[in-house]
Design a protein around this motif. Structure first.
Motif, PDB file in Angstrom:
ATOM      1  N   UNK A 107       0.827  -1.211   0.000  1.00 28.20           N
ATOM      2  CA  UNK A 107       0.000   0.000   0.000  1.00 28.20           C
ATOM      3  C   UNK A 107       0.858   1.256   0.000  1.00 28.20           C
ATOM      4  N   UNK A 108       1.914   1.273   0.814  1.00 27.72           N
ATOM      5  CA  UNK A 108       2.754   2.471   0.928  1.00 27.72           C
ATOM      6  C   UNK A 108       3.527   2.719  -0.371  1.00 27.72           C
ATOM      7  N   UNK A 109       4.170   1.686  -0.894  1.00 29.16           N
ATOM      8  CA  UNK A 109       4.960   1.869  -2.114  1.00 29.16           C
ATOM      9  C   UNK A 109       4.092   2.191  -3.318  1.00 29.16           C
ATOM     10  N   UNK A 110       2.995   1.476  -3.481  1.00 33.28           N
ATOM     11  CA  UNK A 110       2.129   1.749  -4.631  1.00 33.28           C
ATOM     12  C   UNK A 110       1.496   3.126  -4.513  1.00 33.28           C
ATOM     13  N   UNK A 111       1.136   3.521  -3.297  1.00 32.63           N
ATOM     14  CA  UNK A 111       0.625   4.873  -3.095  1.00 32.63           C
ATOM     15  C   UNK A 111       1.661   5.914  -3.476  1.00 32.63           C
ATOM     16  N   UNK A 112       2.918   5.656  -3.118  1.00 32.67           N
ATOM     17  CA  UNK A 112       3.995   6.573  -3.488  1.00 32.67           C
ATOM     18  C   UNK A 112       4.162   6.636  -4.996  1.00 32.67           C
ATOM     19  N   UNK A 113       4.074   5.500  -5.669  1.00 31.37           N
ATOM     20  CA  UNK A 113       4.222   5.483  -7.122  1.00 31.37           C
ATOM     21  C   UNK A 113       3.114   6.311  -7.781  1.00 31.37           C
ATOM     22  N   UNK A 114       1.918   6.253  -7.238  1.00 31.43           N
ATOM     23  CA  UNK A 114       0.838   7.079  -7.776  1.00 31.43           C
ATOM     24  C   UNK A 114       1.156   8.565  -7.601  1.00 31.43           C
ATOM     25  N   UNK A 115       1.743   8.916  -6.458  1.00 32.89           N
ATOM     26  CA  UNK A 115       2.167  10.298  -6.264  1.00 32.89           C
ATOM     27  C   UNK A 115       3.288  10.668  -7.236  1.00 32.89           C
TER      28      UNK A 115
END
Length: 454
Positions: A107-115
């Motif tokens: 969740x954290x890494x994929x959320x960062x990639x979206x950012x």
């Protein structure tokens, strides 16, 4: 330190890394995960709507999330708990399937990639705008004569257009690298507890593919929980761009010195003043750019050190990235905004540039005379003879032309008219205009090659 944000982080990318955006990125992952798993018949279709409806940062208690995150070691664990409770109020059955088969780092890494995707898209737009303005200024000053400087001293004449073209050329390369980088770095993170998606059994690859499709991200060949080269590449790109613009700002500020006074930052109400000296016009934009450049190496060092992560999931290195990469991107976003302001409204003083060419009484053109004389007496003898005249010009504070004309060993080969022409800075620009035209042609070509992604 939000008071300093308008000075140091004034770019549009800063707004993409707020607390709200961090949380929303993780929630978008959770919503897409539910959709993908329902599509692959891993969870009931009836669970999707309650989960998706709850995935909005307005539903999250941020102060409680921060406190709980300190105990949990990351924000995803307490976020999932809050999300589960929010879903449970609408559908107790759907709440059972929140975050199904995923791990907090997914969740954290994929959320960062979206950012990062939003940041790279914004950066592409900002960079294209800066490049276009710089190309206009380069064209405008193609024939603006100025002293070239090496080792901080006068070298040979150049044009201000050539100086700007050097920066433009570098920015065009950064634009190319940005386009190439997107595909490598904008990929889903989805591996479950140990990077095997074991909890999804044989459905793991299918869910991963569907999840990537929903989020419009690339699908990595393996989960990258402890392989952080993608984030290092993003950081290195921003740090490199910062270096190019810091070199420009450093040169620009040097040209703004009182004794040089060849350029100036734009005149804007309240900009560049001094609390004590009313005559001051300080290069505040350059200072902001150089401030970011001072901080960038340390931030990059952290990202580099974070490559050393333990086994399949890390402690310390992964967590160190959370603030460092957004801070780096925000600082460089500010650098781009400051650079845009400077380039768009910079004041150029061609008369002072021309006057500065003459402050050495012709010494800046000594090489031209040396090469012309060398055709008759050889390079070594010509260099020795012209160097002697240069020393006399300095010692006697006389124009070089007069000394050259009165030197019998030079006058027998070069006439007064020829010497005057050789000492004219406008005749010694070499291939300057050719180089400028090449960069401007590349700019026009690249404008057609690159467009913003969907």
């Amino acid at each position: 330190m939000s008071l300093l944000t308008p000075l140091l982080r004034s770019g549009a990318v800063t707004d993409l890394f707020t607390d709200e955006q961090v949380v929303q990125g993780m929630l978008e992952f959770e919503a897409a995960l539910a959709r993908a798993q329902a599509q692959c018949e891993v969870i009931p279709a009836t669970a999707v709507t309650p989960i998706v409806d709850a995935c909005h940062f307005q539903n999250i208690d941020f102060p409680s999330l921060a406190v709980a995150g300190a105990n949990a070691g990351n924000l995803a664990i307490p976020l999932v708990k809050q999300l589960t409770l929010a879903v449970k109020t609408q559908s107790p059955d759907a709440a059972r399937y929140v975050h199904w088969g995923a791990t907090s780092q997914d969740a954290i890494d994929s959320g960062l990639v979206l950012q990062l995707r939003a940041a790279l898209t914004q950066t592409q737009s900002d960079l294209s705008s800066l490049i276009a303005i710089l190309a206009q200024q380069t064209e405008r000053h193609r024939a603006t004569l100025m002293p070239g400087r090496t080792w901080m001293q006068h070298a040979l004449p150049i044009t201000f257009g050539l100086k700007l073209a050097g920066t433009l050329d570098a920015l065009l390369r950064w634009q190319e690298r940005l386009t190439q980088m997107r595909k490598r770095v904008l990929v889903l993170q989805f591996g479950g507890a140990a990077g095997t998606l074991a909890s999804l059994k044989e459905k793991g690859p299918q869910v991963a593919e569907e999840l990537a499709k929903i989020l419009k991200l690339g699908l990595a060949d393996t989960p990258w929980h402890s392989q952080r080269d993608r984030l290092l590449e993003v950081g290195a790109w921003y740090a490199g761009l910062c270096g190019t613009l810091a070199k420009f700002a450093n040169d620009f500020s040097l040209l703004m010195q009182t004794e040089v006074a060849e350029v100036s930052e734009p005149i804007i109400e309240g900009r560049g003043g001094s609390s004590a000296m009313p005559h001051k016009r300080n290069p505040v934009g350059c200072a902001a750019i150089l401030t970011a450049a001072q901080r960038t190496p340390g931030l990059m060092a952290t990202l580099y050190a974070s490559q050393i992560q333990q086994h399949e999931r890390a402690l310390g290195g992964w967590q160190a990235e959370w603030e460092v990469l957004p801070e780096l991107i925000s600082l460089v976003g500010g650098v781009m905004a400051q650079s845009n302001t400077i380039v768009r409204g910079m004041q150029v003083n061609p008369h002072k540039m021309r006057a500065n060419l003459d402050i050495t009484h012709g010494l800046i053109m000594a090489e031209s005379v040396t090469l012309a004389l060398a055709a008759f007496v050889g390079k070594a003898d010509a260099h020795h003879q012209i160097e002697k005249c240069c020393h006399q010009a300095i010692d006697q504070q006389r124009p070089l032309l007069a000394l050259l004309q009165n030197d019998p060993q030079i006058a027998q080969y070069l006439s007064a008219a020829e010497l005057a022409q050789l000492l004219d800075p406008a005749t010694a620009l070499g291939s300057s205009d050719h180089f400028v035209r090449q960069v401007l042609a590349r700019y026009k070509e690249q404008c057609h090659e690159h467009s913003l992604p969907d």
